[in-house]
Design a protein around this motif. Structure first.
Motif, mmCIF file in Angstrom:
data_model
loop_
_atom_site.group_PDB
_atom_site.id
_atom_site.type_symbol
_atom_site.label_atom_id
_atom_site.label_comp_id
_atom_site.label_asym_id
_atom_site.label_seq_id
_atom_site.Cartn_x
_atom_site.Cartn_y
_atom_site.Cartn_z
ATOM 1 N N ASP A 253 0.943 -1.312 0.073
ATOM 2 C CA ASP A 253 0.076 0.021 -0.021
ATOM 3 C C ASP A 253 0.816 1.116 -0.185
ATOM 4 O O ASP A 253 0.448 2.217 -0.660
ATOM 5 C CB ASP A 253 -0.850 0.064 1.231
ATOM 6 C CG ASP A 253 -2.077 -0.838 1.171
ATOM 7 O OD1 ASP A 253 -2.450 -1.608 0.241
ATOM 8 O OD2 ASP A 253 -2.643 -1.224 2.265
ATOM 9 N N TRP A 254 1.762 1.211 0.952
ATOM 10 C CA TRP A 254 2.910 2.352 0.854
ATOM 11 C C TRP A 254 3.494 2.750 -0.095
ATOM 12 O O TRP A 254 3.616 3.651 -0.962
ATOM 13 C CB TRP A 254 3.957 2.004 1.957
ATOM 14 C CG TRP A 254 4.784 3.176 2.162
ATOM 15 C CD1 TRP A 254 4.827 4.716 2.326
ATOM 16 C CD2 TRP A 254 6.304 3.153 1.529
ATOM 17 N NE1 TRP A 254 5.816 5.107 2.389
ATOM 18 C CE2 TRP A 254 6.787 4.376 1.789
ATOM 19 C CE3 TRP A 254 7.056 2.064 1.186
ATOM 20 C CZ2 TRP A 254 8.235 4.500 1.790
ATOM 21 C CZ3 TRP A 254 8.415 2.170 1.075
ATOM 22 C CH2 TRP A 254 8.857 3.485 1.233
ATOM 23 N N VAL A 255 4.144 1.592 -0.943
ATOM 24 C CA VAL A 255 4.532 1.763 -2.481
ATOM 25 C C VAL A 255 3.680 2.138 -3.540
ATOM 26 O O VAL A 255 4.037 3.330 -4.077
ATOM 27 C CB VAL A 255 5.310 0.398 -2.900
ATOM 28 C CG1 VAL A 255 5.771 0.508 -4.452
ATOM 29 C CG2 VAL A 255 6.403 -0.023 -1.943
ATOM 30 N N ARG A 256 2.224 1.844 -3.428
ATOM 31 C CA ARG A 256 1.550 2.217 -4.313
ATOM 32 C C ARG A 256 1.172 3.725 -4.272
ATOM 33 O O ARG A 256 0.895 4.429 -4.973
ATOM 34 C CB ARG A 256 0.201 1.335 -4.426
ATOM 35 C CG ARG A 256 0.259 0.087 -5.089
ATOM 36 C CD ARG A 256 -1.086 -0.592 -5.438
ATOM 37 N NE ARG A 256 -2.134 -0.708 -4.243
ATOM 38 C CZ ARG A 256 -1.803 -1.668 -3.196
ATOM 39 N NH1 ARG A 256 -0.935 -2.522 -3.622
ATOM 40 N NH2 ARG A 256 -2.711 -1.455 -2.473
ATOM 41 N N ALA A 257 1.150 3.940 -2.793
ATOM 42 C CA ALA A 257 0.794 5.341 -2.732
ATOM 43 C C ALA A 257 1.750 6.302 -2.941
ATOM 44 O O ALA A 257 1.649 7.641 -3.376
ATOM 45 C CB ALA A 257 0.501 5.579 -0.980
ATOM 46 N N ALA A 258 3.052 5.722 -2.878
ATOM 47 C CA ALA A 258 4.168 6.838 -3.114
ATOM 48 C C ALA A 258 4.729 7.001 -4.543
ATOM 49 O O ALA A 258 5.235 7.692 -4.982
ATOM 50 C CB ALA A 258 5.528 6.276 -2.275
ATOM 51 N N VAL A 259 4.484 5.931 -5.588
ATOM 52 C CA VAL A 259 4.824 6.105 -6.850
ATOM 53 C C VAL A 259 3.870 6.521 -7.512
ATOM 54 O O VAL A 259 2.774 6.434 -7.535
ATOM 55 C CB VAL A 259 5.096 4.285 -7.169
ATOM 56 C CG1 VAL A 259 5.553 4.485 -8.925
ATOM 57 C CG2 VAL A 259 6.238 3.696 -6.285
ATOM 58 N N ARG A 260 4.363 7.586 -8.540
ATOM 59 C CA ARG A 260 3.493 8.233 -9.270
ATOM 60 C C ARG A 260 4.048 8.339 -10.627
ATOM 61 O O ARG A 260 4.657 9.545 -11.152
ATOM 62 C CB ARG A 260 3.536 9.662 -8.569
ATOM 63 C CG ARG A 260 2.816 9.945 -7.340
ATOM 64 C CD ARG A 260 2.868 11.374 -6.818
ATOM 65 N NE ARG A 260 4.229 11.974 -6.957
ATOM 66 C CZ ARG A 260 5.404 11.871 -6.401
ATOM 67 N NH1 ARG A 260 5.495 11.196 -5.426
ATOM 68 N NH2 ARG A 260 6.255 12.451 -6.636
#
Length: 119
Positions: free
Chosen positions: A102-109
């Motif tokens: 979840d953290w990786v998905r939220a951070a990667v743009r």
């Protein structure tokens, strides 16, 4: 850990010749939104063949935690900013804990298709 698309992350590695080069790449990758985390590992020695000759060099490894959707932008950024003529770009999929993924998905743009990532 049960495999699920919600937990998928990708780990990419590359190497450079100095800590300062590694730090510059790490900052560029994070500023472009192409990874959640970049880890630097010093003290490596790489043995390889280049242009027909055996080589040996001290290197710093970057371990990049990202998403599959960011790989094209990440590869383009490394092609542009990496100090080597032929940068290592090795990627493999993995599964993280639900919270970590979840953290990786939220951070990667990653940039939208057809757009260049922010630099």
């Amino acid at each position: 850990m049960q495999a699920s698309p919600e937990r998928e992350i990708v780990t990419v590695t590359t190497t450079v010749g100095s800590r300062s080069e590694a730090e510059a790449l790490a900052h560029a990758i994070l500023e472009a939104g192409l990874a959640a985390c970049v880890q630097l590992e010093e003290g490596l020695t790489s043995y390889y063949r280049w242009e027909g000759k055996a080589q040996q060099d001290a290197e710093v490894r970057l371990t990049i935690k990202t998403l599959a959707s960011a790989l094209p932008g990440l590869q383009a950024l490394l092609g542009d900013k990496h100090p080597y003529d032929l940068p290592q770009f090795v990627a493999w999929p993995g599964q993280g804990s639900a919270a970590y993924a979840d953290w990786v998905r939220a951070a990667v743009r990653p940039a939208a298709p057809g757009r260049t990532p922010a630099r």
